[in-house]
Scaffold this motif. Structure first.
Motif, mmCIF file in Angstrom:
data_model
loop_
_atom_site.group_PDB
_atom_site.id
_atom_site.type_symbol
_atom_site.label_atom_id
_atom_site.label_comp_id
_atom_site.label_asym_id
_atom_site.label_seq_id
_atom_site.Cartn_x
_atom_site.Cartn_y
_atom_site.Cartn_z
ATOM 1 N N ARG A 277 30.700 26.423 -36.843
ATOM 2 C CA ARG A 277 30.097 27.108 -35.697
ATOM 3 C C ARG A 277 30.869 28.371 -35.297
ATOM 4 O O ARG A 277 30.254 29.409 -35.019
ATOM 5 C CB ARG A 277 30.015 26.131 -34.521
ATOM 6 C CG ARG A 277 28.942 26.419 -33.490
ATOM 7 C CD ARG A 277 27.566 26.000 -33.934
ATOM 8 N NE ARG A 277 27.456 24.626 -34.404
ATOM 9 C CZ ARG A 277 27.372 23.550 -33.622
ATOM 10 N NH1 ARG A 277 27.429 23.675 -32.306
ATOM 11 N NH2 ARG A 277 27.220 22.356 -34.152
ATOM 12 N N PRO A 278 32.210 28.343 -35.268
ATOM 13 C CA PRO A 278 32.945 29.573 -34.925
ATOM 14 C C PRO A 278 32.687 30.697 -35.930
ATOM 15 O O PRO A 278 32.487 31.851 -35.541
ATOM 16 C CB PRO A 278 34.415 29.131 -34.968
ATOM 17 C CG PRO A 278 34.382 27.649 -34.792
ATOM 18 C CD PRO A 278 33.130 27.197 -35.448
ATOM 19 N N THR A 281 29.162 32.109 -35.522
ATOM 20 C CA THR A 281 29.082 32.920 -34.303
ATOM 21 C C THR A 281 29.584 34.334 -34.560
ATOM 22 O O THR A 281 28.948 35.319 -34.166
ATOM 23 C CB THR A 281 29.902 32.271 -33.169
ATOM 24 O OG1 THR A 281 29.378 30.966 -32.895
ATOM 25 C CG2 THR A 281 29.842 33.114 -31.895
ATOM 26 N N LEU A 285 27.397 37.710 -34.256
ATOM 27 C CA LEU A 285 27.655 38.569 -33.102
ATOM 28 C C LEU A 285 28.407 39.855 -33.451
ATOM 29 O O LEU A 285 28.147 40.902 -32.841
ATOM 30 C CB LEU A 285 28.430 37.788 -32.029
ATOM 31 C CG LEU A 285 27.625 36.741 -31.275
ATOM 32 C CD1 LEU A 285 28.458 36.118 -30.153
ATOM 33 C CD2 LEU A 285 26.350 37.341 -30.687
ATOM 34 N N TRP A 490 37.868 27.603 -29.875
ATOM 35 C CA TRP A 490 37.233 27.132 -31.101
ATOM 36 C C TRP A 490 37.855 25.857 -31.641
ATOM 37 O O TRP A 490 37.244 25.174 -32.473
ATOM 38 C CB TRP A 490 37.294 28.226 -32.171
ATOM 39 C CG TRP A 490 36.594 29.488 -31.800
ATOM 40 C CD1 TRP A 490 37.132 30.731 -31.709
ATOM 41 C CD2 TRP A 490 35.194 29.654 -31.473
ATOM 42 N NE1 TRP A 490 36.183 31.663 -31.343
ATOM 43 C CE2 TRP A 490 34.983 31.026 -31.191
ATOM 44 C CE3 TRP A 490 34.111 28.779 -31.392
ATOM 45 C CZ2 TRP A 490 33.736 31.531 -30.834
ATOM 46 C CZ3 TRP A 490 32.869 29.284 -31.035
ATOM 47 C CH2 TRP A 490 32.682 30.629 -30.769
#
Length: 498
Positions: A277-278, A281, A285, A490
């Motif tokens: 997920r980190p 992201t 982004l 995180w």
């Protein structure tokens, strides 16, 4: 863990060899084709013969003495031409994920060069808007393939201690492409067929990149992942130096590759697992934020923008050359600083600098052109806008420019590295498409507020970096999970593992 050491203890920091420098320079020339296209597209659209042939409505609008200076170039057909490349690039980079994993980084780089070459030839001989758009679609595929593979290649081949410096080479050559294309536009602007020469000369960077791609070896990580261990050993020995001990690094690459194959999950599914997920992201982004700095839009339309605020046609092209040169010099600053001061420092300093300059541009335009955009802008104020835009370009050149290519290419583990890079580049193309579709209309309706729009986003992204981006300076690729596990936010996504 010492910088330059793998978890297994082998020293993979590597020294800088002639072979690794040459190899990385060749791979970094992939940025040339993207940069050339960015610069050429903006300059050609100010050439009168080009507008007469394809966009006569813009000339009629410019001849209207009462036309709002913010709205002269607000044309949907012109916007469609500019943005068609990004839809093609988005599709290409998703396809490139499979190609790069199956056939290697080198193959995808060469394929990108060949595809771009076809697009350049079509554009140079275009007789109607349909041919122009078709050519830009081929250009988009070329840029998509190259942007996906080249930064990955650079991060995998470069010594960890100097990975940031080598990876910024991609952005540097992108900047070279922008400046070269602006100079060519200036030289061809007086020729009736000058626009054909500008568009057609895009074959030159495509040939340079394609021929260069044919002579380099593939990255060791890619070769190991495809089971070519002996070739991987030779590639490592070449880039690390013949006297270097490469067996420890090769063993680590094999270990990581086997672990990735043991997982046996579809990469586009695995990347959505909680532990990644980190990474996901950041892959989404960071490219979004880069485009919301407004840099590509300003680069595309720099000649148009400067012409709108008071420069003549030739002066607008010269102003674009100055802007591109400043950006190019600032990328060199990043090359020398990124592995000394780290990624976060450059992001934060560059963000603050861009915020101040964009806000100042908005204030100058508000005072001079007014809310209606019909007031005459003096040459002095036009020069002030150029100076402020140069300050902005410098801030971008040593922060969000090169680091947007670097961060996604270095944070993902091998099993999802090509997928993560595809998502990052695809996101970049998608948001660029949206912004290129809307910028000229936004400039027309928001007027000077368009620059405040970008300034607000720059403030937001700088805060995001301060809070959520860990420092990755000097960390070997196969040890990168450490920075996420130690991060204040995180680390919770690794709770089950630890």
């Amino acid at each position: 863990m010492a910088v330059g050491e793998s978890p297994s203890g082998g020293n993979v920091g590597g020294r800088i060899t002639t072979a690794v420098v040459i190899t990385c320079i060749v791979a970094a020339t992939g940025g040339l084709i993207f940069g050339y296209d960015i610069g050429i597209s903006g300059g050609v659209t100010t050439m009168v013969p080009f507008l007469q042939k394809f966009f006569p409505s813009i000339l009629r609008k410019a001849a209207n003495a009462t036309t709002n200076v913010y709205c002269v170039y607000d044309s949907q057909s012109l916007t469609a031409l500019t943005s068609s490349l990004y839809i093609a690039g988005l599709v290409a980079t998703l396809v490139a994920s499979r190609l790069t994993a199956a056939f290697g980084r080198k193959f995808t780089i060469v394929l990108g060069g060949c595809t771009f070459l076809v697009g350049a030839a079509i554009n140079g001989g275009a007789e109607n808007i349909a041919m122009l758009i078709l050519g830009r679609i081929f250009l988009g595929f070329g840029v998509g393939f190259t942007d996906q593979a080249a930064p990955l290649y650079l991060s995998e081949v470069a010594p960890p201690k100097w990975r940031g410096a080598f990876n910024t080479g991609f952005q540097f050559f992108l900047g070279v492409g922008v400046v070269a294309s602006n100079c060519i536009n200036y030289g061809t602007a007086r020729l009736h067929w000058g626009w054909r020469l500008s568009l057609g000369l895009a074959v030159v960077p495509a040939i340079i990149m394609t021929l260069g791609g044919l002579v380099i070896s593939d990255s060791p990580s890619s070769l190991v992942a495809r089971g070519k261990l002996e070739q991987a050993r030779k590639s490592l020995a070449k880039v690390r130096g013949v006297e270097a001990e490469v067996e420890a690094e090769l063993a680590e690459l094999v270990k990581v590759s086997e672990a990735a194959k043991a997982a046996a999950s579809e990469p586009f599914v695995a990347i959505f697992e909680r532990q990644y997920r980190p990474h996901l992201t950041m892959a989404i982004l960071i490219p979004v934020f880069q485009q919301l700095t407004g840099i590509n839009i300003i680069a595309f339309y720099a000649p148009v923008l400067f012409q709108s605020v008071g420069f003549g046609s030739d002066s607008a092209l010269i102003a674009s050359i100055i802007l591109g040169s400043v950006n190019l010099c600032s990328i060199l600053v990043s090359t020398f600083m990124v592995d000394r001061f780290g990624r976060r420092f450059l992001f934060l300093e560059g963000g603050a600098q861009m915020f101040v300059s964009q806000t100042a541009v908005a204030i100058v335009l508000a005072v001079t052109a007014g809310a209606t955009g019909t007031k005459h802008i003096s040459k002095g104020h036009a020069v002030l806008v150029l100076v402020l835009m140069c300050i902005y370009a410098a801030g971008f050149g040593w922060s969000w420019g090169p680091l947007t290519w670097l961060i996604p290419s270095e944070i993902f583990p091998l099993r999802i590295r090509t997928t993560g890079q595809s998502i990052a580049v695809g996101t970049d193309f998608a948001i660029t498409f949206v912004l290129s579709q809307t910028f000229l209309s936004m400039l027309c309706h928001f007027k000077y507020g368009a620059f405040l729009f970008y300034a607000a986003w720059i403030a937001l992204m700088t805060i995001f970096v301060a809070l959520f981006l860990p420092e990755t300076k000097g960390i070997p690729l196969d040890s990168m999970d450490v920075v996420w596990k130690q991060h204040w936010y995180w680390h919770r996504f690794y709770k089950e593992e630890t």
